[in-house]
Structures are given as structure tokens and as C-alpha cells.
Design an enzyme around this catalytic site. Sequence first.
Site, PDB file in Angstrom:
ATOM      1  CG  MET A  10       9.887 -31.338   6.410  1.00  0.00           C
ATOM      2  SD  MET A  10       8.276 -31.508   7.230  1.00  0.00           S
ATOM      3  CE  MET A  10       7.149 -31.499   5.811  1.00  0.00           C
ATOM      4  CD  GLN A  52      11.646 -35.617  12.175  1.00  0.00           C
ATOM      5  OE1 GLN A  52      12.850 -35.804  12.043  1.00  0.00           O
ATOM      6  NE2 GLN A  52      10.794 -35.735  11.161  1.00  0.00           N
ATOM      7  CB  THR A  83       8.210 -36.148   4.889  1.00  0.00           C
ATOM      8  OG1 THR A  83       8.740 -37.012   5.898  1.00  0.00           O
ATOM      9  CG2 THR A  83       7.272 -35.176   5.559  1.00  0.00           C
ATOM     10  CG  ASN A  84       6.840 -42.249   3.683  1.00  0.00           C
ATOM     11  OD1 ASN A  84       5.881 -42.980   3.512  1.00  0.00           O
ATOM     12  ND2 ASN A  84       7.656 -41.920   2.686  1.00  0.00           N
ATOM     13  CB  THR A  85       9.100 -39.156   9.247  1.00  0.00           C
ATOM     14  OG1 THR A  85      10.067 -40.151   8.877  1.00  0.00           O
ATOM     15  CG2 THR A  85       9.192 -38.920  10.752  1.00  0.00           C
ATOM     16  CB  CYS A 196      12.482 -42.558   3.773  1.00  0.00           C
ATOM     17  SG  CYS A 196      13.237 -40.944   4.021  1.00  0.00           S
ATOM     18  CB  THR A 197       9.937 -38.655   0.360  1.00  0.00           C
ATOM     19  OG1 THR A 197      10.439 -37.802   1.390  1.00  0.00           O
ATOM     20  CG2 THR A 197       8.478 -38.975   0.641  1.00  0.00           C
ATOM     21  CD  GLU A 198      14.354 -37.463   2.273  1.00  0.00           C
ATOM     22  OE1 GLU A 198      13.956 -36.298   2.421  1.00  0.00           O
ATOM     23  OE2 GLU A 198      13.901 -38.422   2.941  1.00  0.00           O
TER      24      GLU A 198
END
Length: 237
Positions: A10, A52, A83-85, A196-198
Site C-alpha cells: 500500500m 478508501q 502505510t500512514n493512511t 506518506c511512506t512514498e
Amino acid sequence: MRTIGLIGGMSFESSAVYYRMINEMVRERCGGLSSAELLMHSVNFEDIVAMQKAGDWDGAARRLGDVALKLQIAGAECILICTNTMHLIADRVAARISVPLIHIIDETAASLKAAGRKRPLLLATRYTMEHGFYADRMKNLGVEIVVPEAEDRTVVHDIIFNELCAGKVLDSSRQKLMQIIEREKAKGADSIILGCTEICLILDPDNLPLPGFDTTAIHAEAAVGFSIGDERKQKAA
């Protein structure tokens, strides 16, 4: 060394960063050809994104809760949601398992407080910036975050989903993010949360106008500390 369980996919772009970081940290700390004991279950991100967009957070909680339980049964001794979200549903995922869930917000707040940062700018998906779960948990932990203005939040969200999650890293988008940071710096932000992990794919936390806190690296560090902390103490003794 305790086994780390990763809920990934994710997106898989950031999950690959988690895998690399965790293994590099273990090798650095333990030496030689050491690598991490870990398990990863990578979900189909398209399914999660659909939940989501539909606001089906209950369905997402059931899905990730099932994955967390499978990882525990397979031998994971801690769980990370990569993932943060999706930490919006972290408490419900944690309720499905009996091993610790290492919470990305808690670890990031601890890093910010240790550095004396009081007004961090959060760059993240719209869900993370706007749903309140991130700001509320940070506030309970003693950190008051700020987020960009509405138009800038859309820019950040679109860069994450339309580019970074698809493996696209564009200089033009990096410039847009830097402009947003400069605007918020002028308003009093004292640090940047790469929430955000990206985002670590496009912004270097050590090369920003304000101190940067990369949630992916912070989360990975916490996992490694959990995995090898006791073992290292025993060896030192």
C-alpha cells in the site's frame, strides 16, 4: 532476533523501501551478513484504494485485521502496517492480534518530541491530512501538526497517488512540494513530517528547508529495535 510482520502493498513501492531499510539496519547493527527475520503479506492496493474512495473503513479494517492475524499465526512477533493512511484503522487491526502493533504515529511523535519540534508540517494523502486521526493522535502525544492549504493538499495527494504509487518520481513535482514547504515555513512550521511512506522517494529528509522526519525510516527503525533490542543487550552482557 524476533520476527517482524509487515502488512505491505500500500503501495508496493514503499513496501520495497521498508524491506530494504529494515534489512540494512539489521546488517549495520548486527554485522556480517546479518538480515532481518521478517514476514510480509502484500495486499492488492487496488482493492484498498477502492475501499478508501468509498469510505469503507470497516471493510478495510476487516481486510487488514485478517492479514495481521495470518502474519501472527505464521510467526510474526510484531506487526507493522506499512502505510500512514491505513493507521486510521490501526486500533481495530491491533484488536485482532495479541502481538504488538508498532504504530507509525506514536513512533513519529516520539522522534519529533525528542528533537524539540513543536509545529511540524504534515505532507501526506488527503485521508491522512483531513480525517483527523493523525492530528488527534499527535495532539494526544503532545505534538500539534499543521497541514497545507486545501489547494496544496490536493497537489500533495495527487503526486502521491498518481505518481509515486505508480513508480513515477518527477522533478517538477519535487519543486511543487518544495514550494509548499516554503509557504508553510513562512507561516511558522518548524519541521516536516514525510507522512506518506512514498514521499521519501521524492524528498530527502536531510535536504529540506526544515528538519525532515521520514515516517518510513522511523517506523522501520522501531521495528528493528523491537526485533534485535533484547538480543543485543544479552550479547553485550
